[in-house]
Design a protein around this motif. Structure first.
Motif, short mmCIF file in Angstrom:
data_model
loop_
_atom_site.label_atom_id
_atom_site.label_comp_id
_atom_site.label_asym_id
_atom_site.label_seq_id
_atom_site.Cartn_x
_atom_site.Cartn_y
_atom_site.Cartn_z
N GLY A 30 29.42 -14.89 -20.14
CA GLY A 30 30.50 -13.97 -20.47
C GLY A 30 30.99 -14.26 -21.87
N ALA A 31 31.85 -13.38 -22.37
CA ALA A 31 32.36 -13.53 -23.73
C ALA A 31 33.58 -14.45 -23.74
CB ALA A 31 32.70 -12.17 -24.31
N LEU A 32 33.58 -15.34 -24.72
CA LEU A 32 34.66 -16.32 -24.87
C LEU A 32 35.75 -15.75 -25.76
CD1 LEU A 32 35.52 -19.29 -24.29
CD2 LEU A 32 34.32 -19.92 -26.40
N GLY A 33 37.00 -15.90 -25.33
CA GLY A 33 38.10 -15.41 -26.16
C GLY A 33 39.42 -15.67 -25.49
N HIS A 34 40.50 -15.40 -26.24
CA HIS A 34 41.85 -15.61 -25.73
C HIS A 34 42.19 -14.57 -24.65
CE1 HIS A 34 45.98 -17.04 -25.95
NE2 HIS A 34 46.40 -15.81 -26.06
N SER A 35 41.76 -13.33 -24.91
CA SER A 35 41.94 -12.24 -23.94
C SER A 35 40.71 -12.23 -23.04
CB SER A 35 42.08 -10.92 -24.69
OG SER A 35 40.86 -10.63 -25.37
N ASP A 36 40.43 -11.08 -22.43
CA ASP A 36 39.18 -10.95 -21.66
C ASP A 36 37.96 -10.85 -22.58
OD1 ASP A 36 39.27 -8.37 -22.61
OD2 ASP A 36 39.50 -7.43 -20.65
N ALA A 37 38.21 -10.83 -23.90
CA ALA A 37 37.14 -10.88 -24.92
C ALA A 37 36.22 -9.67 -24.87
CB ALA A 37 36.36 -12.18 -24.82
N ASP A 38 36.82 -8.50 -24.64
CA ASP A 38 36.04 -7.25 -24.59
C ASP A 38 35.75 -6.80 -26.02
OD1 ASP A 38 35.23 -4.52 -24.40
OD2 ASP A 38 36.12 -4.41 -22.41
N VAL A 39 34.55 -7.11 -26.47
CA VAL A 39 34.19 -6.91 -27.88
C VAL A 39 34.25 -5.43 -28.29
CG1 VAL A 39 31.69 -6.72 -27.48
CG2 VAL A 39 32.50 -7.78 -29.59
N LEU A 40 33.88 -4.55 -27.38
CA LEU A 40 33.86 -3.12 -27.73
C LEU A 40 35.28 -2.57 -27.85
CD1 LEU A 40 32.36 -0.50 -28.29
CD2 LEU A 40 32.15 -0.16 -25.82
#
Ligand SMILES: [Zn+2]
Length: 158
Positions: A30-40
């Motif tokens: 999955g994508a790593l990030g502070h939020s849910d990391a939804d790149v799109l």
């Protein structure tokens, strides 16, 4: 008429859900990030903010703020829409491209279009979502991360 452009990157790691375009996609990473990391959705938010000359996603939703920890990026997109609507803008269309090696996102594109269209007050025909691999080159090709690009056109008034 105002044009806007956004780009976003996230690492792909094990132990995270993969959210792209507002939907959860089954995958080993999955994508790593502070939020849910939804790149799109992040790229679209930045394109919208850019078109309205309202700064960027980091200005409005800082990744140091606990209120945005693991937040659903659909909420960030909805808040971004409020910002551009308060300036009198509406969306004409959005075009976007995802760059990722795996998984194949084609089976999910229709659902992504519906989710984004509903938040943005447009139709699925107004939101284009394309995808490409990088032919196994670079960090995308090694499945270390993913990238999204988005372009939007806004119009002031009706
Ligand atoms: Zn992001």
């Amino acid at each position: 008429m105002r044009i806007g452009y956004g780009i976003d990157f996230h690492q792909l790691v094990e132990g995270r859900d993969l959210w792209i375009g507002g939907i959860k996609i089954p995958h080993s990473k999955g994508a790593l990030g502070h939020s849910d990391a939804d790149v799109l959705l992040h790229a679209i938010c930045d394109a919208l903010l850019g078109a309205a000359c309202l700064g960027d996603i980091g200005v409005h939703f800082p990744d140091t703020a606990s209120e945005y920890k693991n937040i659903d990026s659909k909420i960030l997109l909805a808040k971004t829409m409020e910002l551009i609507q308060s300036e009198g803008y509406r969306i004409i269309n959005i075009d976007s491209t995802l760059c990722l090696q795996l998984p194949k996102i084609k089976p999910y594109v229709t659902q992504m279009q519906e989710v984004i269209a509903a938040i943005c007050g447009i139709t699925s025909k107004d939101i284009s979502i394309k995808a490409t691999t990088t032919e196994h080159m670079g960090f995308v090709g090694r499945e270390e991360g993913l990238v999204a690009h988005a372009v939007v056109l806004l119009k002031k008034g009706l």
